[in-house]
Design an enzyme around this catalytic site. Structure first.
Site, mmCIF file in Angstrom:
data_model
loop_
_atom_site.group_PDB
_atom_site.id
_atom_site.type_symbol
_atom_site.label_atom_id
_atom_site.label_comp_id
_atom_site.label_asym_id
_atom_site.label_seq_id
_atom_site.Cartn_x
_atom_site.Cartn_y
_atom_site.Cartn_z
ATOM 1 N N ARG A 81 0.840 -1.204 0.000
ATOM 2 C CA ARG A 81 0.000 0.000 0.000
ATOM 3 C C ARG A 81 0.874 1.253 0.000
ATOM 4 O O ARG A 81 0.526 2.275 -0.556
ATOM 5 C CB ARG A 81 -0.970 -0.024 1.188
ATOM 6 C CG ARG A 81 -1.895 1.183 1.247
ATOM 7 C CD ARG A 81 -3.221 0.905 1.954
ATOM 8 N NE ARG A 81 -3.073 0.201 3.219
ATOM 9 C CZ ARG A 81 -2.600 0.748 4.347
ATOM 10 N NH1 ARG A 81 -2.217 2.009 4.364
ATOM 11 N NH2 ARG A 81 -2.511 0.028 5.449
ATOM 12 N N TYR A 100 -16.270 16.459 -16.155
ATOM 13 C CA TYR A 100 -16.747 15.070 -16.161
ATOM 14 C C TYR A 100 -17.844 14.896 -15.105
ATOM 15 O O TYR A 100 -17.686 15.327 -13.956
ATOM 16 C CB TYR A 100 -15.549 14.165 -15.857
ATOM 17 C CG TYR A 100 -15.861 12.709 -15.795
ATOM 18 C CD1 TYR A 100 -16.198 11.997 -16.942
ATOM 19 C CD2 TYR A 100 -15.816 12.024 -14.588
ATOM 20 C CE1 TYR A 100 -16.476 10.647 -16.877
ATOM 21 C CE2 TYR A 100 -16.090 10.667 -14.513
ATOM 22 C CZ TYR A 100 -16.424 9.985 -15.670
ATOM 23 O OH TYR A 100 -16.699 8.644 -15.610
ATOM 24 N N ASP A 131 -7.569 18.317 -15.550
ATOM 25 C CA ASP A 131 -7.938 16.948 -15.921
ATOM 26 C C ASP A 131 -7.641 16.840 -17.411
ATOM 27 O O ASP A 131 -8.369 17.386 -18.244
ATOM 28 C CB ASP A 131 -9.421 16.710 -15.612
ATOM 29 C CG ASP A 131 -9.878 15.300 -15.973
ATOM 30 O OD1 ASP A 131 -9.176 14.623 -16.739
ATOM 31 O OD2 ASP A 131 -10.954 14.893 -15.489
ATOM 32 N N LYS A 188 -8.569 5.393 -19.727
ATOM 33 C CA LYS A 188 -8.888 5.816 -21.084
ATOM 34 C C LYS A 188 -7.675 5.600 -22.005
ATOM 35 O O LYS A 188 -7.296 4.469 -22.215
ATOM 36 C CB LYS A 188 -9.367 7.268 -21.059
ATOM 37 C CG LYS A 188 -10.395 7.557 -19.929
ATOM 38 C CD LYS A 188 -11.706 6.818 -20.090
ATOM 39 C CE LYS A 188 -12.613 6.883 -18.867
ATOM 40 N NZ LYS A 188 -12.942 8.209 -18.373
HETATM 41 C C1 PLP Z 1 -13.313 8.697 -17.117
HETATM 42 C C2 PLP Z 1 -12.972 10.058 -16.669
HETATM 43 C C3 PLP Z 1 -12.725 10.329 -15.310
HETATM 44 C C4 PLP Z 1 -12.858 9.276 -14.231
HETATM 45 O O1 PLP Z 1 -11.934 8.224 -14.369
HETATM 46 P P1 PLP Z 1 -12.246 6.702 -13.913
HETATM 47 O O2 PLP Z 1 -10.997 5.997 -14.318
HETATM 48 O O3 PLP Z 1 -13.487 6.256 -14.599
HETATM 49 O O4 PLP Z 1 -12.427 6.726 -12.434
HETATM 50 C C5 PLP Z 1 -12.373 11.628 -14.969
HETATM 51 N N1 PLP Z 1 -12.290 12.598 -15.903
HETATM 52 C C6 PLP Z 1 -12.516 12.363 -17.212
HETATM 53 C C7 PLP Z 1 -12.393 13.479 -18.188
HETATM 54 C C8 PLP Z 1 -12.872 11.093 -17.631
HETATM 55 O O5 PLP Z 1 -13.114 10.870 -18.929
#
Ligand code: PLP
Length: 371
Positions: free
Chosen positions: A46, A98, A170, A195
């Protein structure tokens, strides 16, 4: 050897990889949760893990410096950043952030007394108008999801710095081969590794990267103390995926550019949101701060929600599913998945362009738009 900086394509193949003791070219997966006392650098997984260490080092290289901290998902990474705030403090966030981020704030962080204002981060005046003495964080997405709005990395980070506010981007829609926000002065860069970075729709992960050691220390403490860590196997898979990120993304972007141009001429389509189109309002800014325009695009189909959903379900190569950045092309009616945070127009479809041949993708859209 000259001191010339190596290209990112080369870094992608080699970052985080060094031969194992066995001579193995590929890194071993270290599934151990615990380590022999005083035998090496690790105590308990961890806190730190050899596979995760390699992944974090690779990601920091790709972001152009700083320290990367890996998480079990994008949302775990987001949470680690919001945890920097104390009760009574305030953050400013992009109005089209998001939907999961908006939900996290509206539910968990609202209960903790964290104030939020949602603003259009393309407009620095509206950002500044939302500023309060207790504002501690500016959170924005560029490109944003799903409307592909472009916010100015340099201007927003300068504004935040002037006011003693932490800036966080982000950058999920633009992995480091497309955009490196740290170079524009942003304090924190967040990615959902689920992603593009993972790229194969088979793992969840997230990153926060920062060149500010005091922020890295606090975020890393949250990672370890809250246990928001990826498994060794996921860290290893992600490391493997990074080596093909450059070629995947280049092909995806080239196909997206072609598809966006084609859709912009299509009689069944009212609007195309894609920063690579000259008519996109963020096109010039995207040219200045991005190396590629991405493989995400959204369209407004002519007609209502029912029409849009009919098109999405009529595709045969595009799969109707959420998520993005994978090798397979996806199409999604956004408003119906956003729930209470529903903000997308009812006729908006979001497309994630994968690695299929663009001719096949165009033919699929052509037949689906006839519905
Ligand atoms: C998918 C996504 C998230 C969240 O990520 P997870 O891996 O699903 O927890 C945050 N911001 C954006 C722009 C995303 O496309």
């Amino acid at each position: 050897m000259s001191e010339k900086k190596i290209h990112q394509d080369t870094e992608l193949v080699h970052a985080g990889r060094h031969p194992e003791e066995s001579g193995g070219l590929v890194s071993d997966i270290a599934p151990s949760t615990t380590f022999v006392r005083d035998a090496g650098a690790h105590v308990y997984s961890r806190y730190s893990n050899p596979t995760r260490d390699r992944l974090e080092a690779a990601m920091a290289t790709l972001e152009g410096g700083g320290e990367s901290i890996a998480f079990a998902s994008g949302m775990a990474a987001v949470t680690a950043v919001f945890e920097l705030l104390e009760p009574g403090q305030h953050l400013i966030i992009g109005e089209d952030a998001y939907h999961g981020v908006a939900r996290l704030l509206d539910t968990h962080f609202a209960r903790r007394g964290i104030g939020v204002d949602f603003v259009d981060t393309r407009d620095t005046d509206s950002v500044d108008a939302a500023r309060r003495p207790e504002t501690k964080l500016l959170w924005f997405e560029t490109p944003s999801n799903p409307q592909l709005r472009i916010s100015d990395l340099a201007t927003l980070s300068r504004w935040a710095q002037e006011h003693g506010i932490i800036s966080a981007c982000d950058s999920t829609l633009a992995p480091p081969v497309m955009q490196q926000p740290l170079a524009f002065g942003v304090d924190l860069v967040m990615h959902s590794a689920t992603k593009f970075l993972g790229g194969h729709s088979d793992l969840l992960g997230g990153f926060v990267t920062t060149a500010r050691p005091e922020l890295a220390e606090r975020i890393r403490a949250w990672q370890a103390n809250a246990g928001a860590v990826p498994s060794a196997f996921d860290a290893w898979l992600l490391l493997r995926s990074l080596s093909t990120l450059g070629v995947r993304v280049r092909q995806q972007c080239a196909s997206a550019q072609r598809i966006a141009g084609w859709l912009a001429e299509h009689p069944a389509v009212a609007t195309v949101f894609y920063p690579g189109l000259p008519q996109h309002p963020g096109h010039d800014l995207a040219r200045r701060q991005m190396r590629a325009f991405g493989s995400m695009l959204s369209i407004l189909v002519k007609g209502d929600e029912a029409k849009a959903r009919k098109v999405a379900s009529a595709t045969r190569i595009f799969t109707e599913a959420t998520s993005l950045g994978g090798v397979e092309s996806l199409i999604e009616h956004r408003a119906s998945i956003e729930g209470a945070q529903r903000r997308s127009p009812e006729n908006l479809l979001r497309l994630s362009i994968g690695l299929e041949h663009p001719d096949d993708l165009l033919a699929d859209l052509e037949q689906a738009l006839k519905n």
